[in-house]
Write a protein that holds these residues in place. Structure first.
Motif, mmCIF file in Angstrom:
data_model
loop_
_atom_site.group_PDB
_atom_site.id
_atom_site.type_symbol
_atom_site.label_atom_id
_atom_site.label_comp_id
_atom_site.label_asym_id
_atom_site.label_seq_id
_atom_site.Cartn_x
_atom_site.Cartn_y
_atom_site.Cartn_z
ATOM 1 N N ASN A 8 45.507 31.176 42.473
ATOM 2 C CA ASN A 8 45.461 30.196 41.383
ATOM 3 C C ASN A 8 44.523 29.026 41.657
ATOM 4 N N TYR A 33 43.845 44.723 37.767
ATOM 5 C CA TYR A 33 43.419 44.530 39.154
ATOM 6 C C TYR A 33 42.074 45.210 39.392
ATOM 7 N N LEU A 57 40.556 42.781 31.220
ATOM 8 C CA LEU A 57 41.171 41.517 30.762
ATOM 9 C C LEU A 57 41.051 41.382 29.245
ATOM 10 N N ILE A 64 40.929 33.910 30.805
ATOM 11 C CA ILE A 64 40.677 33.344 32.120
ATOM 12 C C ILE A 64 40.039 31.971 31.940
ATOM 13 N N LEU A 68 36.655 29.720 36.337
ATOM 14 C CA LEU A 68 36.972 30.709 37.370
ATOM 15 C C LEU A 68 35.794 31.666 37.571
ATOM 16 N N PHE A 70 34.645 34.698 39.598
ATOM 17 C CA PHE A 70 35.160 35.757 40.482
ATOM 18 C C PHE A 70 34.165 36.137 41.576
ATOM 19 N N MET A 90 42.129 42.298 44.121
ATOM 20 C CA MET A 90 42.096 41.174 43.189
ATOM 21 C C MET A 90 43.011 41.501 42.016
ATOM 22 N N GLN A 91 43.881 40.584 41.669
ATOM 23 C CA GLN A 91 44.840 40.854 40.593
ATOM 24 C C GLN A 91 44.970 39.642 39.670
ATOM 25 N N VAL A 92 45.014 39.925 38.386
ATOM 26 C CA VAL A 92 45.208 38.853 37.400
ATOM 27 C C VAL A 92 46.366 39.265 36.497
ATOM 28 N N PRO A 109 47.023 32.314 33.483
ATOM 29 C CA PRO A 109 47.085 33.565 34.235
ATOM 30 C C PRO A 109 47.308 33.313 35.730
ATOM 31 N N THR A 110 47.980 34.242 36.373
ATOM 32 C CA THR A 110 48.141 34.184 37.830
ATOM 33 C C THR A 110 47.025 35.007 38.446
ATOM 34 N N VAL A 111 46.255 34.386 39.323
ATOM 35 C CA VAL A 111 45.120 35.080 39.930
ATOM 36 C C VAL A 111 45.314 35.099 41.448
#
Ligand code: PMP
Length: 288
Positions: A8, A33, A57, A64, A68, A70, A90-92, A109-111
């Motif tokens: 996050n 992911y 996504l 997102i 952010l 990536f 990597m997971q969202v 979102p949880t990243v």
């Protein structure tokens, strides 16, 4: 030294990560992911992975924050962990909200992203090849989204393990054998390379995409069609599976039936060598 994890928006030791039990990833598998291979401290085909992540996504309407980046976080993560060779997971997820099926509003979102160790298959394992079984494809109809809902894949892979096989190939009634539980499937039939077309019924792997480009450069005849179970078991001279971790892994037996002469075939070897050369010779591994 403790592993450094991106969570996050911050980099932190893995022990410091706390995720709510009301995270929608935990309760609904509501997230996506990517698994990215890292070689020589560089994220292989990073651009392709991030494009696929964006597609996943968008398909699930997970938004997102614009800040952010990536690509940047992947590079920083690799550096912070001195990761030379391995994987980055990597997971969202859609984020944390009181449990309800409908999408919550204004949710963050949880990243999370972290490195994972990985042993490449050795040249001995390549020469020996792997075995597979065919099982029914029990997944949903949007396999092109790299979603966290991997239960059907996990059940299939467990069946393979119990049968002493490496991979479970997924058979969809009326269609054929579409792909593996965590890999794409290729066969060679009458000298033509055959693999399922990109569609909602497969996860089009990054390795698959690159191999299709290499096959075209090498003028290997190619057909993008789902192979029938009969063709795979009776007509295939060669078969192999692909994914970021395993690259190209020959299948030497399927459902106990020997493929070809039971050793990796010439087209499999040619493509595996071309894939290896591409990586060995690339100036920018992120852009392959
Ligand atoms: N299909 C499925 C179902 C997978 O889980 C994977 C692994 N992510 C693949 C294909 C291969 O994809 P990639 O080459 O991007 O690893």
């Amino acid at each position: 030294m403790s592993q450094i994890v991106f969570f996050n928006g911050e980099f932190m030791p893995r022990e410091n990560v706390q995720i709510s039990f009301e995270d929608r990833g935990f309760q609904f598998g509501d997230g996506v992911y990517e698994v990215i291979k890292c070689e020589n401290g560089q994220a292989l085909a990073l651009n392709r992975h991030l494009r696929r992540l964006k597609r996943s996504l968008d398909a699930l309407e997970i938004q997102i924050p614009s800040e952010l980046d990536f690509a940047h976080l992947t590079r920083r993560l690799i550096k912070a962990n001195s990761l030379h060779d391995g994987l980055v997971y990597m997971q969202v997820t859609r984020g944390v909200a009181p449990r309800a099926h409908t999408f919550p509003e204004n949710v963050k979102p949880t990243v999370i992203a972290y490195p994972m160790p990985w042993n490449n298959p050795t040249s001995v394992q390549f020469k020996q090849g792997a075995t597979a079984i065919i099982v029914p494809d029990e997944r949903w109809l949007r396999c092109d989204i790299k979603s966290l809902n991997l239960i059907a894949n996990a059940v299939a892979k467990e069946k393979a393990r119990r049968a002493g096989a490496t991979e479970a190939l997924l058979y969809r009634e009326g269609l054929g054998v579409v792909e593996g539980s965590s890999s794409n499937l290729f066969a060679v039939i009458d000298g033509t390379l055959v693999t399922a077309p990109a569609s909602p019924l497969i996860l089009s792997g990054i390795t698959r995409e690159i191999l299709l480009e290499l096959a075209s450069e090498l003028s290997i005849p190619l057909r993008t069609e789902v192979v029938s179970r009969h063709e795979l078991l009776h007509d295939a001279q060669e078969a192999f599976i692909t994914s970021r971790g395993i690259a190209v892994l020959p299948l030497v037996a399927i459902d106990g039936k020997i493929v070809g002469d039971g050793t990796p075939g010439p087209i499999t070897q040619q493509l595996a060598n071309a894939y290896k050369s591409l990586i060995d010779e690339a100036e920018n591994l992120e852009a392959i």
